[in-house]
Write a protein that holds these residues in place. Structure first.
Motif, PDB file in Angstrom:
ATOM      1  N   ALA A 223       0.862  -1.182   0.000  1.00 51.79           N
ATOM      2  CA  ALA A 223       0.000   0.000   0.000  1.00 51.79           C
ATOM      3  C   ALA A 223       0.898   1.232   0.000  1.00 51.79           C
ATOM      4  O   ALA A 223       1.910   1.269   0.683  1.00 51.79           O
ATOM      5  CB  ALA A 223      -0.891  -0.005   1.230  1.00 51.79           C
ATOM      6  N   ALA A 224       0.506   2.208  -0.788  1.00 51.63           N
ATOM      7  CA  ALA A 224       1.297   3.432  -0.852  1.00 51.63           C
ATOM      8  C   ALA A 224       1.249   4.128   0.498  1.00 51.63           C
ATOM      9  O   ALA A 224       0.232   4.126   1.180  1.00 51.63           O
ATOM     10  CB  ALA A 224       0.751   4.345  -1.933  1.00 51.63           C
ATOM     11  N   HIS A 225       2.343   4.696   0.869  1.00 52.92           N
ATOM     12  CA  HIS A 225       2.407   5.496   2.088  1.00 52.92           C
ATOM     13  C   HIS A 225       1.372   6.615   1.947  1.00 52.92           C
ATOM     14  O   HIS A 225       1.234   7.201   0.877  1.00 52.92           O
ATOM     15  CB  HIS A 225       3.815   6.065   2.233  1.00 52.92           C
ATOM     16  CG  HIS A 225       4.035   6.761   3.525  1.00 52.92           C
ATOM     17  ND1 HIS A 225       3.638   8.059   3.725  1.00 52.92           N
ATOM     18  CD2 HIS A 225       4.583   6.351   4.685  1.00 52.92           C
ATOM     19  CE1 HIS A 225       3.948   8.427   4.951  1.00 52.92           C
ATOM     20  NE2 HIS A 225       4.523   7.400   5.554  1.00 52.92           N
ATOM     21  N   PRO A 226       0.622   6.918   3.002  1.00 48.71           N
ATOM     22  CA  PRO A 226      -0.430   7.946   2.905  1.00 48.71           C
ATOM     23  C   PRO A 226       0.076   9.291   2.378  1.00 48.71           C
ATOM     24  O   PRO A 226      -0.633   9.969   1.638  1.00 48.71           O
ATOM     25  CB  PRO A 226      -0.947   8.081   4.331  1.00 48.71           C
ATOM     26  CG  PRO A 226      -0.609   6.784   4.981  1.00 48.71           C
ATOM     27  CD  PRO A 226       0.650   6.291   4.313  1.00 48.71           C
ATOM     28  N   LEU A 227       1.295   9.665   2.731  1.00 50.52           N
ATOM     29  CA  LEU A 227       1.850  10.925   2.253  1.00 50.52           C
ATOM     30  C   LEU A 227       2.072  10.879   0.743  1.00 50.52           C
ATOM     31  O   LEU A 227       1.760  11.830   0.029  1.00 50.52           O
ATOM     32  CB  LEU A 227       3.161  11.240   2.982  1.00 50.52           C
ATOM     33  CG  LEU A 227       3.849  12.541   2.615  1.00 50.52           C
ATOM     34  CD1 LEU A 227       2.956  13.728   2.965  1.00 50.52           C
ATOM     35  CD2 LEU A 227       5.180  12.663   3.322  1.00 50.52           C
ATOM     36  N   VAL A 228       2.580   9.750   0.260  1.00 52.34           N
ATOM     37  CA  VAL A 228       2.818   9.602  -1.183  1.00 52.34           C
ATOM     38  C   VAL A 228       1.489   9.596  -1.931  1.00 52.34           C
ATOM     39  O   VAL A 228       1.347  10.251  -2.966  1.00 52.34           O
ATOM     40  CB  VAL A 228       3.627   8.320  -1.476  1.00 52.34           C
ATOM     41  CG1 VAL A 228       3.727   8.058  -2.976  1.00 52.34           C
ATOM     42  CG2 VAL A 228       5.009   8.401  -0.846  1.00 52.34           C
ATOM     43  N   ALA A 229       0.517   8.877  -1.401  1.00 58.57           N
ATOM     44  CA  ALA A 229      -0.799   8.827  -2.042  1.00 58.57           C
ATOM     45  C   ALA A 229      -1.429  10.216  -2.089  1.00 58.57           C
ATOM     46  O   ALA A 229      -1.997  10.612  -3.114  1.00 58.57           O
ATOM     47  CB  ALA A 229      -1.705   7.850  -1.300  1.00 58.57           C
ATOM     48  N   ALA A 230      -1.333  10.963  -0.997  1.00 60.62           N
ATOM     49  CA  ALA A 230      -1.884  12.325  -0.967  1.00 60.62           C
ATOM     50  C   ALA A 230      -1.156  13.218  -1.970  1.00 60.62           C
ATOM     51  O   ALA A 230      -1.785  14.037  -2.652  1.00 60.62           O
ATOM     52  CB  ALA A 230      -1.788  12.918   0.437  1.00 60.62           C
ATOM     53  N   PHE A 231       0.160  13.045  -2.078  1.00 62.18           N
ATOM     54  CA  PHE A 231       0.925  13.858  -3.021  1.00 62.18           C
ATOM     55  C   PHE A 231       0.532  13.538  -4.461  1.00 62.18           C
ATOM     56  O   PHE A 231       0.395  14.435  -5.290  1.00 62.18           O
ATOM     57  CB  PHE A 231       2.427  13.676  -2.818  1.00 62.18           C
ATOM     58  CG  PHE A 231       3.251  14.597  -3.676  1.00 62.18           C
ATOM     59  CD1 PHE A 231       3.321  15.946  -3.383  1.00 62.18           C
ATOM     60  CD2 PHE A 231       3.938  14.117  -4.775  1.00 62.18           C
ATOM     61  CE1 PHE A 231       4.068  16.813  -4.177  1.00 62.18           C
ATOM     62  CE2 PHE A 231       4.681  14.971  -5.577  1.00 62.18           C
ATOM     63  CZ  PHE A 231       4.749  16.320  -5.281  1.00 62.18           C
ATOM     64  N   VAL A 232       0.331  12.262  -4.763  1.00 64.77           N
ATOM     65  CA  VAL A 232      -0.082  11.880  -6.113  1.00 64.77           C
ATOM     66  C   VAL A 232      -1.447  12.492  -6.434  1.00 64.77           C
ATOM     67  O   VAL A 232      -1.646  13.057  -7.516  1.00 64.77           O
ATOM     68  CB  VAL A 232      -0.102  10.343  -6.277  1.00 64.77           C
ATOM     69  CG1 VAL A 232      -0.791   9.921  -7.570  1.00 64.77           C
ATOM     70  CG2 VAL A 232       1.323   9.790  -6.228  1.00 64.77           C
ATOM     71  N   ARG A 233      -2.384  12.396  -5.495  1.00 63.33           N
ATOM     72  CA  ARG A 233      -3.702  13.015  -5.710  1.00 63.33           C
ATOM     73  C   ARG A 233      -3.566  14.529  -5.877  1.00 63.33           C
ATOM     74  O   ARG A 233      -4.239  15.138  -6.716  1.00 63.33           O
ATOM     75  CB  ARG A 233      -4.644  12.678  -4.550  1.00 63.33           C
ATOM     76  CG  ARG A 233      -5.033  11.213  -4.483  1.00 63.33           C
ATOM     77  CD  ARG A 233      -6.124  10.946  -3.458  1.00 63.33           C
ATOM     78  NE  ARG A 233      -5.807  11.382  -2.111  1.00 63.33           N
ATOM     79  CZ  ARG A 233      -5.266  10.614  -1.161  1.00 63.33           C
ATOM     80  NH1 ARG A 233      -4.973   9.347  -1.428  1.00 63.33           N
ATOM     81  NH2 ARG A 233      -5.027  11.089   0.044  1.00 63.33           N
ATOM     82  N   PHE A 234      -2.691  15.143  -5.064  1.00 58.55           N
ATOM     83  CA  PHE A 234      -2.449  16.586  -5.140  1.00 58.55           C
ATOM     84  C   PHE A 234      -1.911  16.963  -6.520  1.00 58.55           C
ATOM     85  O   PHE A 234      -2.361  17.941  -7.124  1.00 58.55           O
ATOM     86  CB  PHE A 234      -1.455  16.988  -4.049  1.00 58.55           C
ATOM     87  CG  PHE A 234      -1.064  18.435  -4.068  1.00 58.55           C
ATOM     88  CD1 PHE A 234      -1.857  19.389  -3.471  1.00 58.55           C
ATOM     89  CD2 PHE A 234       0.111  18.841  -4.684  1.00 58.55           C
ATOM     90  CE1 PHE A 234      -1.502  20.727  -3.474  1.00 58.55           C
ATOM     91  CE2 PHE A 234       0.484  20.176  -4.693  1.00 58.55           C
ATOM     92  CZ  PHE A 234      -0.324  21.123  -4.096  1.00 58.55           C
ATOM     93  N   VAL A 235      -0.969  16.187  -7.018  1.00 61.37           N
ATOM     94  CA  VAL A 235      -0.362  16.474  -8.326  1.00 61.37           C
ATOM     95  C   VAL A 235      -1.394  16.333  -9.437  1.00 61.37           C
ATOM     96  O   VAL A 235      -1.463  17.174 -10.342  1.00 61.37           O
ATOM     97  CB  VAL A 235       0.862  15.566  -8.574  1.00 61.37           C
ATOM     98  CG1 VAL A 235       1.324  15.646 -10.022  1.00 61.37           C
ATOM     99  CG2 VAL A 235       2.000  15.938  -7.636  1.00 61.37           C
ATOM    100  N   VAL A 236      -2.204  15.283  -9.366  1.00 60.91           N
ATOM    101  CA  VAL A 236      -3.214  15.076 -10.410  1.00 60.91           C
ATOM    102  C   VAL A 236      -4.234  16.215 -10.397  1.00 60.91           C
ATOM    103  O   VAL A 236      -4.527  16.809 -11.441  1.00 60.91           O
ATOM    104  CB  VAL A 236      -3.896  13.698 -10.254  1.00 60.91           C
ATOM    105  CG1 VAL A 236      -5.104  13.575 -11.165  1.00 60.91           C
ATOM    106  CG2 VAL A 236      -2.896  12.577 -10.534  1.00 60.91           C
ATOM    107  N   CYS A 237      -4.760  16.525  -9.222  1.00 64.80           N
ATOM    108  CA  CYS A 237      -5.757  17.609  -9.126  1.00 64.80           C
ATOM    109  C   CYS A 237      -5.129  18.962  -9.448  1.00 64.80           C
ATOM    110  O   CYS A 237      -5.631  19.701 -10.306  1.00 64.80           O
ATOM    111  CB  CYS A 237      -6.371  17.654  -7.724  1.00 64.80           C
ATOM    112  SG  CYS A 237      -7.421  16.257  -7.339  1.00 64.80           S
ATOM    113  N   GLY A 238      -4.055  19.289  -8.762  1.00 61.64           N
ATOM    114  CA  GLY A 238      -3.407  20.581  -8.956  1.00 61.64           C
ATOM    115  C   GLY A 238      -2.776  20.710 -10.334  1.00 61.64           C
ATOM    116  O   GLY A 238      -2.818  21.775 -10.948  1.00 61.64           O
TER     117      GLY A 238
END
Length: 161
Positions: A14-29
């Motif tokens: 499972a992706a580390h929560p910080l990495v997952a949040a960053f990926v979502r941030f990059v996609v949205c932002g």
């Protein structure tokens, strides 16, 4: 007959929560940033660069804040306070991207659209990393629960029994 061996089932990492949040941030932002970049090109020549960038920054910040709240950080926090705090991080980004573009135009008064896009997107990416940190640590940080834990006194325990 032999007993079946028990092998633990391995879950994919499972992706580390910080990495997952960053990926979502990059996609949205990133999606909002690329759209903003296109709008900035369309506004070039119709509005002064600083005004066009300010307009694009304000509108894209409102949209991105909602996306980040709902998708990137999955936060229940909302309201004007969140938009104000996010807006402050965007103000720093605005100053950074505007400075990068003004520097480009000082060096080359008529840069090509791809060069201007490259400078804008590069500055936006750097500013985005800083925004991620501030949004995660300050704006959408998990707040400690304000609910007071009930302390069971001797009389409460006696009545429950």
């Amino acid at each position: 007959m032999t007993a079946p061996s028990h092998r633990p089932h391995r879950q994919p990492l499972a992706a580390h929560p910080l990495v997952a949040a960053f990926v979502r941030f990059v996609v949205c932002g990133g999606g909002v940033g690329v759209a903003s970049s296109g709008v900035l090109v369309l506004l070039n020549g119709r509005l002064p660069l600083v005004l066009a960038n300010a307009l694009v920054t304000v509108v894209s910040t409102v949209i991105a804040t909602e996306l980040h709240r709902r998708i990137s950080f999955r936060s229940g926090r909302g309201g004007w306070g969140v938009h104000l705090q996010s807006g402050l991080t965007a103000a720093v980004s605005y100053a950074f991207t505007t400075g990068a573009l003004l520097t480009l135009y000082a060096i080359d008064s008529t840069p090509s659209a791809p060069l201007a896009q490259t400078v804008y997107l590069s500055a936006s990416a750097l500013a985005g990393v800083g925004r991620f940190a501030l949004l995660r640590i300050v704006v959408f940080a998990e707040r400690p629960s304000t609910a007071k834990t009930a302390v069971l006194g001797k009389s409460a325990v006696t009545m429950a029994a």
